[in-house]
Design a protein around this motif. Structure first.
Motif, PDB file in Angstrom:
ATOM      1  N   ILE B   6       0.836  -1.203   0.000  1.00  0.00           N
ATOM      2  CA  ILE B   6       0.000   0.000   0.000  1.00  0.00           C
ATOM      3  C   ILE B   6       0.866   1.247   0.000  1.00  0.00           C
ATOM      4  CG2 ILE B   6      -1.736   1.329   1.285  1.00  0.00           C
ATOM      5  CD1 ILE B   6      -2.781  -1.271   2.461  1.00  0.00           C
ATOM      6  N   ASP B   7       0.576   2.159  -0.918  1.00  0.00           N
ATOM      7  CA  ASP B   7       1.209   3.478  -0.865  1.00  0.00           C
ATOM      8  C   ASP B   7       0.146   4.460  -0.396  1.00  0.00           C
ATOM      9  OD1 ASP B   7       2.682   5.742  -1.025  1.00  0.00           O
ATOM     10  OD2 ASP B   7       3.020   5.665  -3.195  1.00  0.00           O
ATOM     11  N   ASN B   8       0.403   5.074   0.733  1.00  0.00           N
ATOM     12  CA  ASN B   8      -0.669   5.888   1.325  1.00  0.00           C
ATOM     13  C   ASN B   8      -0.631   7.373   0.969  1.00  0.00           C
ATOM     14  OD1 ASN B   8      -3.045   5.252   2.867  1.00  0.00           O
ATOM     15  ND2 ASN B   8      -2.336   6.818   4.263  1.00  0.00           N
ATOM     16  N   LEU B   9       0.024   7.721  -0.133  1.00  0.00           N
ATOM     17  CA  LEU B   9      -0.147   9.081  -0.673  1.00  0.00           C
ATOM     18  C   LEU B   9       0.479   9.216  -2.045  1.00  0.00           C
ATOM     19  CD1 LEU B   9       0.202  12.313  -1.080  1.00  0.00           C
ATOM     20  CD2 LEU B   9      -1.668  11.579   0.392  1.00  0.00           C
ATOM     21  N   GLN B  10      -0.362   9.503  -3.019  1.00  0.00           N
ATOM     22  CA  GLN B  10       0.133   9.877  -4.341  1.00  0.00           C
ATOM     23  C   GLN B  10      -0.757  10.978  -4.887  1.00  0.00           C
ATOM     24  OE1 GLN B  10       0.946   6.737  -7.224  1.00  0.00           O
ATOM     25  NE2 GLN B  10       1.861   5.388  -5.667  1.00  0.00           N
ATOM     26  N   TYR B  11      -0.170  11.810  -5.718  1.00  0.00           N
ATOM     27  CA  TYR B  11      -0.952  12.829  -6.443  1.00  0.00           C
ATOM     28  C   TYR B  11      -0.326  12.970  -7.812  1.00  0.00           C
ATOM     29  CZ  TYR B  11      -3.196  17.163  -7.764  1.00  0.00           C
ATOM     30  OH  TYR B  11      -3.938  18.112  -8.434  1.00  0.00           O
ATOM     31  N   ALA B  12      -0.620  12.002  -8.670  1.00  0.00           N
ATOM     32  CA  ALA B  12       0.009  11.979  -9.987  1.00  0.00           C
ATOM     33  C   ALA B  12      -0.893  12.621 -11.036  1.00  0.00           C
ATOM     34  CB  ALA B  12       0.331  10.534 -10.367  1.00  0.00           C
ATOM     35  N   ASN B  13      -0.335  12.841 -12.173  1.00  0.00           N
ATOM     36  CA  ASN B  13      -1.103  13.255 -13.349  1.00  0.00           C
ATOM     37  C   ASN B  13      -1.593  11.947 -13.988  1.00  0.00           C
ATOM     38  OD1 ASN B  13      -2.190  14.551 -15.509  1.00  0.00           O
ATOM     39  ND2 ASN B  13      -0.245  15.253 -16.367  1.00  0.00           N
ATOM     40  N   TRP B  14      -2.724  11.480 -13.499  1.00  0.00           N
ATOM     41  CA  TRP B  14      -3.202  10.112 -13.749  1.00  0.00           C
ATOM     42  C   TRP B  14      -3.295   9.779 -15.230  1.00  0.00           C
ATOM     43  CZ3 TRP B  14      -2.247   8.059  -9.444  1.00  0.00           C
ATOM     44  CH2 TRP B  14      -2.435   8.788  -8.259  1.00  0.00           C
ATOM     45  N   SER B  15      -2.950   8.554 -15.526  1.00  0.00           N
ATOM     46  CA  SER B  15      -2.976   8.070 -16.911  1.00  0.00           C
ATOM     47  C   SER B  15      -2.974   6.550 -16.890  1.00  0.00           C
ATOM     48  CB  SER B  15      -1.725   8.547 -17.656  1.00  0.00           C
ATOM     49  OG  SER B  15      -0.561   7.965 -17.055  1.00  0.00           O
ATOM     50  N   GLN B  16      -3.342   5.979 -18.013  1.00  0.00           N
ATOM     51  CA  GLN B  16      -3.278   4.527 -18.143  1.00  0.00           C
ATOM     52  C   GLN B  16      -1.867   4.032 -17.834  1.00  0.00           C
ATOM     53  OE1 GLN B  16      -4.179   0.978 -21.366  1.00  0.00           O
ATOM     54  NE2 GLN B  16      -4.475   3.085 -22.033  1.00  0.00           N
ATOM     55  N   THR B  17      -0.871   4.799 -18.276  1.00  0.00           N
ATOM     56  CA  THR B  17       0.528   4.425 -18.023  1.00  0.00           C
ATOM     57  C   THR B  17       0.782   4.235 -16.536  1.00  0.00           C
ATOM     58  OG1 THR B  17       1.216   5.680 -19.954  1.00  0.00           O
ATOM     59  CG2 THR B  17       2.927   5.197 -18.317  1.00  0.00           C
ATOM     60  N   GLY B  25       4.131  -2.838 -10.535  1.00  0.00           N
ATOM     61  CA  GLY B  25       4.821  -2.762  -9.254  1.00  0.00           C
ATOM     62  C   GLY B  25       4.133  -3.565  -8.151  1.00  0.00           C
ATOM     63  N   GLY B  26       3.036  -4.218  -8.481  1.00  0.00           N
ATOM     64  CA  GLY B  26       2.324  -5.028  -7.480  1.00  0.00           C
ATOM     65  C   GLY B  26       1.712  -4.187  -6.370  1.00  0.00           C
ATOM     66  N   VAL B  27       1.314  -2.953  -6.690  1.00  0.00           N
ATOM     67  CA  VAL B  27       0.732  -2.060  -5.680  1.00  0.00           C
ATOM     68  C   VAL B  27      -0.755  -2.392  -5.545  1.00  0.00           C
ATOM     69  CG1 VAL B  27       0.392   0.325  -4.966  1.00  0.00           C
ATOM     70  CG2 VAL B  27       2.400  -0.288  -6.340  1.00  0.00           C
ATOM     71  N   ASP B  28      -1.167  -2.835  -4.364  1.00  0.00           N
ATOM     72  CA  ASP B  28      -2.549  -3.290  -4.171  1.00  0.00           C
ATOM     73  C   ASP B  28      -3.506  -2.163  -3.853  1.00  0.00           C
ATOM     74  OD1 ASP B  28      -1.949  -6.141  -4.430  1.00  0.00           O
ATOM     75  OD2 ASP B  28      -0.822  -5.854  -2.575  1.00  0.00           O
ATOM     76  N   ALA B  29      -3.010  -1.106  -3.210  1.00  0.00           N
ATOM     77  CA  ALA B  29      -3.886   0.024  -2.868  1.00  0.00           C
ATOM     78  C   ALA B  29      -3.071   1.306  -2.825  1.00  0.00           C
ATOM     79  CB  ALA B  29      -4.556  -0.205  -1.513  1.00  0.00           C
ATOM     80  N   VAL B  30      -3.701   2.393  -3.249  1.00  0.00           N
ATOM     81  CA  VAL B  30      -3.073   3.710  -3.180  1.00  0.00           C
ATOM     82  C   VAL B  30      -4.096   4.702  -2.645  1.00  0.00           C
ATOM     83  CG1 VAL B  30      -1.896   5.546  -4.460  1.00  0.00           C
ATOM     84  CG2 VAL B  30      -1.642   3.178  -5.205  1.00  0.00           C
ATOM     85  N   HIS B  31      -3.681   5.480  -1.649  1.00  0.00           N
ATOM     86  CA  HIS B  31      -4.492   6.615  -1.203  1.00  0.00           C
ATOM     87  C   HIS B  31      -4.067   7.795  -2.058  1.00  0.00           C
ATOM     88  CE1 HIS B  31      -4.423  10.122   1.887  1.00  0.00           C
ATOM     89  NE2 HIS B  31      -5.502  10.206   1.159  1.00  0.00           N
ATOM     90  N   ILE B  32      -5.021   8.325  -2.834  1.00  0.00           N
ATOM     91  CA  ILE B  32      -4.675   9.436  -3.724  1.00  0.00           C
ATOM     92  C   ILE B  32      -5.375  10.715  -3.264  1.00  0.00           C
ATOM     93  CG2 ILE B  32      -4.434   7.814  -5.671  1.00  0.00           C
ATOM     94  CD1 ILE B  32      -7.032   9.905  -6.492  1.00  0.00           C
ATOM     95  N   THR B  33      -4.727  11.827  -3.570  1.00  0.00           N
ATOM     96  CA  THR B  33      -5.281  13.133  -3.221  1.00  0.00           C
ATOM     97  C   THR B  33      -6.283  13.542  -4.286  1.00  0.00           C
ATOM     98  OG1 THR B  33      -3.315  13.807  -2.026  1.00  0.00           O
ATOM     99  CG2 THR B  33      -4.708  15.565  -2.924  1.00  0.00           C
ATOM    100  N   ILE B  34      -7.510  13.820  -3.850  1.00  0.00           N
ATOM    101  CA  ILE B  34      -8.564  14.214  -4.779  1.00  0.00           C
ATOM    102  C   ILE B  34      -8.860  15.714  -4.670  1.00  0.00           C
ATOM    103  CG2 ILE B  34     -10.547  13.710  -3.268  1.00  0.00           C
ATOM    104  CD1 ILE B  34     -10.398  12.363  -6.820  1.00  0.00           C
ATOM    105  N   ALA B  35      -8.263  16.380  -3.678  1.00  0.00           N
ATOM    106  CA  ALA B  35      -8.482  17.832  -3.558  1.00  0.00           C
ATOM    107  C   ALA B  35      -7.366  18.505  -2.772  1.00  0.00           C
ATOM    108  CB  ALA B  35      -9.819  18.137  -2.885  1.00  0.00           C
ATOM    109  N   TYR B  36      -6.926  19.655  -3.276  1.00  0.00           N
ATOM    110  CA  TYR B  36      -6.022  20.548  -2.531  1.00  0.00           C
ATOM    111  C   TYR B  36      -6.763  21.791  -2.054  1.00  0.00           C
ATOM    112  CZ  TYR B  36      -1.721  18.029  -3.390  1.00  0.00           C
ATOM    113  OH  TYR B  36      -0.727  17.089  -3.386  1.00  0.00           O
TER     114      TYR B  36
END
Lengths: 327, 327
Positions: B6-17, B25-36
């Motif tokens: 689990i990665d508990n924080l990402q804020y990427a420029n989301w894409s299929q890539t 990377g075998g990442v099962d869960a990600v907490h992503i930022t949906i608002a600043y």
């Protein structure tokens, strides 16, 4: 387990009294109106207010989102509250809000409330141009996520096109047949045949403007109408949607009619001399009176099974197949 | 079943890539930022955009709302995406929006993002007045519904008061200890002791401004810091929150820093000569590089079990006890 009792349309001035009456009347589920003319943000304020009701009275009511919640209501002696819109105003011009509203628990949405909307034409407009470009796409999106298209306040062509265009059965949650009482809000035989022919549901309204003889309508006349509808459309497509607006002040019916779209008074189904909420018929005053309708249906010749279906079993099956994602 | 990653924080420029890299990377869960800095309605637009990602790539990602969804991700070979806010701006001045946002899937909310908010004081303010009147009530409401208080960008007194005031363990999802790298965003020993002493979680950041020697920070130095933190606070309270901002243009870091609250440039953790996103360390470029960290943790002496916990098992337990209603 017993067949559940479901009222598929109420818009009351909510109170502990009304929730207790739901329990006293053995009402297992109610579809309630959470928005008439509200924007998305305003509708969310209404959801917040209902969250407070759920927090305050967890022993009486809880939020329903699927048919299993009706069973949960029965097994825990509570009433499951399902949300719906009488107007698509809360999705604004944003198709993405269909799924957001579904995630918030909204399970029914009328494509129009009397007037032309961004999606379709209401029953009070002079001309009905059917589903709009956005309307067709929103119906498809509602089908995808599991939000029921409700055409109770829509005009005929729009309703027929919604029935045709929708890949899943739709509903007229609260109206009666035009052949029984020719109100503008009641539905033509053609519309009801098309609706039920595609697996859709009709909920009979007890709102006096939809009743033959208004508040003086007899229980027998109402139940004979249901019997005639059953012979025309099949009892399995019929349910109840009382349109109970209990304890609302008359300012609310004015707001329902004119929202903020008009600067003039519009009396809708009323008139200048009969502008407020009409009195309900003697045999249906509140949630404790469903037993009168059940008995009335038996008295006009319905079997126990048919009566159970009309009083909730048919809506229950419809909920079960309608509220999840399209398969 | 294997311990989840689990990665508990990402804020990427989301894409299929990026979603494919999560799988690689075998990442099962990600907490992503949906608002600043978004208002409620603007945040909902971000949720809508993510609903479209879920609709487009159901074989790669889905929306996570509970710990069981992490298991579902593992068993179906996908990544569960959990939502969080880095600022309480989406709840505006309306405590009822806490539950609405929880119903929409939001599971973490920072009480501040660097500045003073309606709830608490951010780590860049000169004076820290602790939790506000509304802040105390919002923490209680977050506790009730199951939304985690995140103090990653808050000042010390506010953080200590949030730990004290919250009836449930809170989190610092993405920061490092101040004793390793004295950045304004990194956390004092006192704060980390109080946090973990009450069952809270710290997620280690790989964002270069939070790293000793910045982008040149070695994997060994990072892992030795984790080992020291484990000896001070207990390995079971530690996890990863990379703060990966992959593929974002520099305009985004400027927006993160100044939103619309300022007409001036504020370089935040950067400077006039280093205004953009800093380059990530060589050993963590994207979601395919978690294996480097796992190996680095083993290399500094962690057992397999401890390493598994830090790489996701500890967050998984925290999710399991944090996302449901308070009991």
């Amino acid at each position: 387990m017993k067949t559940p009792l479901i009222d598929n349309l109420q818009y009351a001035n909510w109170s502990q009294t009304i929730f207790r009456q739901m329990r006293a009347g053995g009402v297992d589920a109610v579809h309630i109106t959470i928005a008439y003319h509200e924007s998305f943000r305003e509708m969310v304020l209404n959801l917040e207010a209902f969250n407070r009701w759920f927090e305050r009275f967890p022993e009486l009511i809880f939020k329903g989102t699927c048919a299993a919640d009706v069973r949960l209501a029965q097994s825990t002696g509570r009433t499951a509250i399902f949300f719906g819109f009488q107007n698509p105003s809360p999705i604004e011009d944003d198709i993405g809000l269909v799924e957001i509203c579904h995630q918030l628990g909204v399970r029914f949405m009328q494509l129009t409330y009397n007037n032309q909307s961004l999606l379709a034409t209401g029953c009070y407009e002079d001309d009905d141009t059917g589903l709009t470009r956005m309307g067709k796409q929103v119906v498809q999106e509602m089908n995808r996520v599991g939000m029921v298209v409700d055409m109770s306040h829509s005009a005929d062509r729009s309703t027929l096109e919604a029935i045709e265009h929708s890949s899943r059965p739709i509903a007229i949650t609260h109206a009666n047949p035009h052949w029984w009482h020719p109100a503008l809000r009641n539905k033509s035989d053609d519309v009801l045949k098309a609706l039920t022919g595609r697996g859709g549901m009709l909920g009979f309204s007890v709102y006096p403007h939809h009743l033959k003889d208004g508040p003086a309508c007899t229980l027998q006349s109402f139940c004979e109408m249901v019997a005639e509808a059953a012979s025309r459309y099949g009892a399995e497509h019929l349910g109840i949607g009382t349109d109970l607006c209990q304890d609302q002040p008359d300012s609310i019916v004015e707001w329902m009619r004119v929202g903020r779209w008009s600067k003039m008074i519009d009396y809708g189904e009323g008139s200048a001399t009969d502008a407020g909420f009409p009195p309900m018929p003697s045999w249906f005053q509140d949630n404790r009176d469903f037993g009168n309708i059940s008995q009335g249906l038996l008295d006009v010749g319905f079997s126990e099974d048919e009566m159970d279906g009309i009083m909730g079993g048919n809506w229950f099956k419809f909920y079960d197949s309608s509220f999840g994602p399209e398969t």
